[in-house]
Design a protein around this motif. Structure first.
Motif, short mmCIF file in Angstrom:
data_model
loop_
_atom_site.label_atom_id
_atom_site.label_comp_id
_atom_site.label_asym_id
_atom_site.label_seq_id
_atom_site.Cartn_x
_atom_site.Cartn_y
_atom_site.Cartn_z
N TYR A 156 38.87 36.72 53.07
CA TYR A 156 38.21 37.47 52.26
C TYR A 156 38.82 37.97 50.98
O TYR A 156 40.24 38.31 51.10
CB TYR A 156 37.66 38.92 52.98
CG TYR A 156 36.23 39.62 52.49
CD1 TYR A 156 35.40 38.91 52.69
CD2 TYR A 156 36.56 40.63 51.57
CE1 TYR A 156 34.07 39.54 52.24
CE2 TYR A 156 35.38 41.01 51.29
CZ TYR A 156 34.04 40.81 51.46
OH TYR A 156 32.78 41.22 51.07
N LYS A 157 38.25 38.05 49.87
CA LYS A 157 39.30 38.25 48.33
C LYS A 157 38.82 39.34 47.76
O LYS A 157 37.65 39.49 47.56
CB LYS A 157 39.07 36.82 47.80
CG LYS A 157 39.80 35.85 48.45
CD LYS A 157 39.25 34.76 47.69
CE LYS A 157 39.24 33.02 48.64
NZ LYS A 157 38.52 33.17 49.72
N TYR A 158 39.68 40.08 47.25
CA TYR A 158 39.40 41.17 46.23
C TYR A 158 39.91 40.90 44.91
O TYR A 158 41.17 40.77 45.15
CB TYR A 158 39.53 42.74 46.69
CG TYR A 158 38.92 43.07 48.01
CD1 TYR A 158 37.66 43.79 47.87
CD2 TYR A 158 39.49 42.99 49.11
CE1 TYR A 158 37.06 44.12 49.10
CE2 TYR A 158 38.85 42.98 50.46
CZ TYR A 158 37.78 43.69 50.40
OH TYR A 158 36.91 44.19 51.48
N LEU A 159 39.33 40.78 43.98
CA LEU A 159 39.82 40.70 42.44
C LEU A 159 39.88 42.11 41.77
O LEU A 159 38.85 42.68 41.51
CB LEU A 159 39.02 39.67 41.48
CG LEU A 159 39.67 39.31 40.32
CD1 LEU A 159 40.82 38.84 40.43
CD2 LEU A 159 38.59 38.50 39.62
N ILE A 160 40.88 42.52 41.53
CA ILE A 160 41.34 43.78 40.88
C ILE A 160 41.80 43.61 39.56
O ILE A 160 42.80 43.04 39.22
CB ILE A 160 42.43 44.78 41.79
CG1 ILE A 160 41.71 44.66 43.25
CG2 ILE A 160 42.43 46.13 41.20
CD1 ILE A 160 43.14 44.94 44.06
N ASP A 161 41.16 44.83 38.58
CA ASP A 161 41.59 44.42 37.12
C ASP A 161 42.93 45.27 36.94
O ASP A 161 43.42 45.76 37.88
CB ASP A 161 40.44 44.92 36.05
CG ASP A 161 40.37 46.31 36.41
OD1 ASP A 161 40.93 47.11 37.07
OD2 ASP A 161 39.62 47.09 35.54
N ARG A 162 43.52 45.13 35.66
CA ARG A 162 45.13 45.56 35.32
C ARG A 162 44.88 47.06 35.58
O ARG A 162 45.91 47.67 35.68
CB ARG A 162 45.15 45.17 33.92
CG ARG A 162 45.33 43.68 33.78
CD ARG A 162 45.94 43.37 32.24
NE ARG A 162 45.98 41.92 32.02
CZ ARG A 162 46.99 41.28 32.08
NH1 ARG A 162 48.17 41.62 32.70
NH2 ARG A 162 46.95 39.82 31.89
N GLN A 163 43.84 47.80 35.40
CA GLN A 163 43.76 49.19 35.64
C GLN A 163 43.51 49.50 36.82
O GLN A 163 43.78 50.68 37.07
CB GLN A 163 42.86 49.78 34.61
CG GLN A 163 43.10 49.64 33.05
CD GLN A 163 42.59 48.04 32.56
OE1 GLN A 163 41.77 47.67 33.17
NE2 GLN A 163 43.51 47.70 31.74
N GLY A 164 43.49 48.93 37.95
CA GLY A 164 43.26 48.92 39.22
C GLY A 164 41.88 49.85 39.50
O GLY A 164 41.63 50.77 40.37
N ILE A 165 41.02 49.61 38.57
CA ILE A 165 39.74 50.31 38.75
C ILE A 165 38.41 49.16 39.12
O ILE A 165 37.81 49.58 39.91
CB ILE A 165 39.42 51.02 37.23
CG1 ILE A 165 40.25 51.95 37.13
CG2 ILE A 165 37.95 51.68 37.43
CD1 ILE A 165 40.47 52.54 35.75
N LYS A 166 38.48 48.20 38.38
CA LYS A 166 37.33 47.33 38.36
C LYS A 166 37.61 46.37 39.83
O LYS A 166 38.89 45.76 39.78
CB LYS A 166 37.05 46.49 37.49
CG LYS A 166 35.90 45.75 37.53
CD LYS A 166 35.53 45.09 36.04
CE LYS A 166 34.36 43.78 36.42
NZ LYS A 166 34.24 43.00 35.30
N VAL A 167 36.96 46.24 40.82
CA VAL A 167 37.28 45.42 41.97
C VAL A 167 35.90 44.83 42.28
O VAL A 167 34.79 45.35 42.20
CB VAL A 167 37.55 46.22 43.11
CG1 VAL A 167 37.71 45.73 44.35
CG2 VAL A 167 38.61 47.05 42.79
#
Length: 178
Positions: A145-156
């Motif tokens: 299972y995968k989670y993609l997290i933006d550079r700010q650690g906010i959008k997942v």
């Protein structure tokens, strides 16, 4: 104030500002697989696009290690980091850390960071996966299972185990460009 005192004060303030900027999601430490080194995840990966994956050595999705490594090699210099979290939550991970390491490092040539075995679902989930499940409303349903997290650690964004890493490439590229 002396020059040395001013330098020390500025260094301290800079460190405090850097620590304050760390997103809550990344505030945890974990030991790397087959290592005594513990990584402060915020310090090591803050400002990067993160693909967090719960892995298992004896799963039908285990060959995804190859495409995850390919993706990592392709985009690591642009700011992508893939983090592997071996878990036995679905009864497909070795109890022996050395065997898990062999699957990752020898069988699949993984060079991205992989951590020691941990829980990824429920109340005993590791700090990251507990927060990811809260943010997305989706705990891992199976291995890879995968989670993609933006550079700010906010959008997942969460992705099912069946989603191949290549299918996420467009979304990864968009986040790398931000």
């Amino acid at each position: 104030m002396s020059k040395l005192a001013l330098i020390l004060l500025l260094s301290y303030l800079n460190g405090a500002v850097m620590a304050a900027e760390c997103p809550d999601l990344l505030k945890f430490s974990m030991r790397k697989l087959r290592s005594s080194e513990t990584l402060d995840v915020c310090q090591a990966f803050q400002g990067k696009v993160i693909l967090a994956v719960n892995t298992a050595s004896n799963c039908g999705y285990t060959p995804q290690f190859k495409s995850l490594e390919t993706m990592y090699q392709k985009y690591k210099d642009q700011g992508l980091v893939i983090l592997g979290f071996p878990s036995n939550d679905f009864n497909q991970e070795f109890k022996d850390e050395e065997k898990t390491a062999n699957v990752c490092y020898i069988n699949y040539g993984v060079t991205f960071p992989v951590f020691t075995e941990s829980r990824v679902k429920g109340n005993e989930a590791n700090a990251l996966f507990k927060k990811l499940a809260q943010l997305t409303g989706a705990a891992p349903e199976w291995n890879f299972y995968k989670y993609l997290i933006d550079r700010q650690g906010i959008k997942v964004e969460a992705f099912a185990s069946s989603v191949e890493p290549e299918a996420m490439e467009t979304k990864i590229k968009v986040l790398l460009e931000q």
